[in-house]
Design an enzyme around this catalytic site. Sequence first.
Site, PDB file in Angstrom:
ATOM      1  N   ALA A 192      47.776 -31.657  -2.542  1.00 59.01           N
ATOM      2  CA  ALA A 192      49.529 -31.740  -2.335  1.00 59.01           C
ATOM      3  C   ALA A 192      50.046 -31.105  -3.278  1.00 59.01           C
ATOM      4  CB  ALA A 192      49.460 -33.137  -2.604  1.00 59.01           C
ATOM      5  N   GLY A 193      50.031 -29.667  -3.296  1.00 58.57           N
ATOM      6  CA  GLY A 193      50.814 -28.782  -4.282  1.00 58.57           C
ATOM      7  C   GLY A 193      51.853 -28.057  -3.514  1.00 58.57           C
ATOM      8  N   VAL A 194      52.113 -26.870  -3.612  1.00 62.15           N
ATOM      9  CA  VAL A 194      53.344 -26.114  -2.968  1.00 62.15           C
ATOM     10  C   VAL A 194      53.095 -25.889  -1.730  1.00 62.15           C
ATOM     11  CG1 VAL A 194      55.164 -24.648  -3.428  1.00 62.15           C
ATOM     12  CG2 VAL A 194      53.734 -25.187  -5.422  1.00 62.15           C
ATOM     13  N   ILE A 195      51.845 -25.351  -1.475  1.00 61.20           N
ATOM     14  CA  ILE A 195      51.392 -24.563  -0.078  1.00 61.20           C
ATOM     15  C   ILE A 195      50.951 -25.946   0.647  1.00 61.20           C
ATOM     16  CG2 ILE A 195      49.572 -23.289   0.856  1.00 61.20           C
ATOM     17  CD1 ILE A 195      49.570 -21.404  -1.231  1.00 61.20           C
ATOM     18  N   ARG A 283      45.843 -20.965  -6.570  1.00 64.75           N
ATOM     19  CA  ARG A 283      45.203 -19.618  -6.629  1.00 64.75           C
ATOM     20  C   ARG A 283      44.730 -18.951  -7.867  1.00 64.75           C
ATOM     21  NH1 ARG A 283      47.017 -17.205  -2.029  1.00 64.75           N
ATOM     22  NH2 ARG A 283      47.481 -15.055  -2.995  1.00 64.75           N
ATOM     23  N   ASP A 323      51.250 -12.394 -10.766  1.00 65.38           N
ATOM     24  CA  ASP A 323      50.221 -13.436 -10.692  1.00 65.38           C
ATOM     25  C   ASP A 323      48.851 -13.310 -11.649  1.00 65.38           C
ATOM     26  OD1 ASP A 323      51.917 -14.801  -8.817  1.00 65.38           O
ATOM     27  OD2 ASP A 323      50.504 -14.827  -7.371  1.00 65.38           O
ATOM     28  N   HIS A 455      85.454 -26.521  -1.876  1.00 63.84           N
ATOM     29  CA  HIS A 455      85.424 -27.573  -1.294  1.00 63.84           C
ATOM     30  C   HIS A 455      85.588 -27.610   0.146  1.00 63.84           C
ATOM     31  CE1 HIS A 455      86.373 -31.946  -0.254  1.00 63.84           C
ATOM     32  NE2 HIS A 455      87.291 -31.580   0.551  1.00 63.84           N
TER      33      HIS A 455
END
Length: 476
Positions: A192-195, A283, A323, A455
């Site tokens: 249940a991570g980002v991906i 990853r 990465d 606004h």
Amino acid sequence: MADQFDVVVIGAGPAGYIAAIRAAQLGFKVACVEKWRNPKGELALGGTCLNVGCIPSKALLASSESYDEAKHHLGDHGIEIKEVGLDIGKMLARKDGIVSKMTKGIEFLFRKNKITWLKGHGRFTGKQGEQYLLEISGEGEPQAVSAAKVIIATGSKARHLPGVAVDQTLIADNEGALSFETVPKRLGVIGAGVIGLELGSVWRRLGAEVTVLEALPGFLAACDESVSKEAWKLFTKQGLDIQLGVKIGAITPGKTGVKIAYDDAQGAAHTLQVDRLIVSIGRIPNTDNLNLEAIGLGIDARGFIEVDDHCATKAPGVYAIGDVVRGPMLAHKGEDEGVMVAEILAGQKPHIDYNCIPWVIYTSPEIAWVGATEQQLKASGREYRAGQFPFAANGRALGMNSPEGFVKVLADAKTDEVLGVHIVCSAASDLIAEAAVAMEFKASSEDIARICHPHPSLSEVMREAALAVDKRALNM
Ligand code: FAD
Ligand code: NAI
């Protein structure tokens, strides 16, 4: 005789292609090595981000959100649509078209900046004097090149479960999960991570029953607790079935589906039968066959190339970014490192404040944050004040039918410096940029509160949350 360049970049993902462009802008003779092949078998620039990451996932998130909107929410505006159809082939083709446009765009940028694209796999073969020697294996004979400066930007690849083969059809990582040709009736997601949350949301909106199995007992542990709680409430209400604290057992692919055995948090055994399974458990850095040993480099225990704060490795003139090195696996982090390293090579003195890198999870609503969470401030003993304001009290959010979520501003109790900003909102990815600017400039919450915001706009909630730090929100 090796072709000689000033700078060779290995990898043309967001870290590498941006490094190559900035180095070329600064007057270097630059080559960039890239071997990626798209599903048509064509060589493509852009790496994970453009081919099977940020860009295609956001295209499908937008398409599936439009479908969900048309099916379930346009009625709120008094717009009646009798029947909403789904042409998944067209949806995937739209996504592929965007990917192709973007990757071709980088080819154009390479030509514009006179960057040589060395097509194939790059590996080190040694060093001669100041020159690092590399070999590029592509379609023809291997090509020898050399450069005194090398930037390694080889990215990351999906982590798989040991012994579970990913065929990208029944069991998929991010690559397959962006290209399912039919909507699975039942979809399993491990992690249940980002991906898991982003792609789980895509297929849920398109009609799949989605079960997410997460090993950790807590939900979105990296987020501020108030954000995780709000996200849990919203996502489970939308229909994502998220099981926390599970232990995955045997995974058995069959002819038409996959069986997943798991123990729940209480230790009770379950079997989940799904039509397709997405494995999104993180990853790992990619250093396959780079032959780092040839230049005296290695990888750390987690597979990353070791670098200092300025992305320098222990080999003089060799840098690593994106990465494949420590820090968040985010495209914009890699891009900033690419710019920083190119400028260092040109004798400049750039610097990245890693604390000011924003995070975004592109669910609906989106989640975004920058800086510290309340848990981190408490753990470090830093005294702070918090101000929070809900979108439900903002006229623009109501007009947009997006009343969910809030902005929370955390500021130092004495100096009022902004230490962290946390947002749950349909436009959190854009709103967080103001917070990142504020933190880069060491702004106080009062600075944000005194700045005129348009606004009606969602950005007014940022100002109200900043005012709330001093308990003087105006519209609450
Ligand atoms: P990569 O993009 O992985 O690129 C590395 C490149 O190097 C690849 O093209 C590879 O072919 C090439 N390469 C590797 N070794 C060699 C070699 N020896 N020779 C030649 N070429 C080589 N991040 C965000 O910030 N926002 C998002 O919304 C987002 N969404 C994502 C969605 C998904 C589904 C996934 C999987 C990731 C997402 N990310 C997102 C993360 C983002 O994609 C990565 O952080 C980013 O791509 C890293 O960039 P990079 O340049 O370091 O590596
Ligand atoms: P992740 O690290 O975000 O989440 C992986 C989840 O899987 C964790 O919650 C972990 O506890 C869980 N997990 C690990 N092993 C497990 C197991 N055996 N059983 C059950 N659960 C297990 O990794 P994810 O989602 O694969 O994404 C990888 C990276 O890609 C992200 O960390 C992020 O850096 C990047 N990314 C960024 C996006 C963005 O910026 N919007 C979007 C998608 C990816």
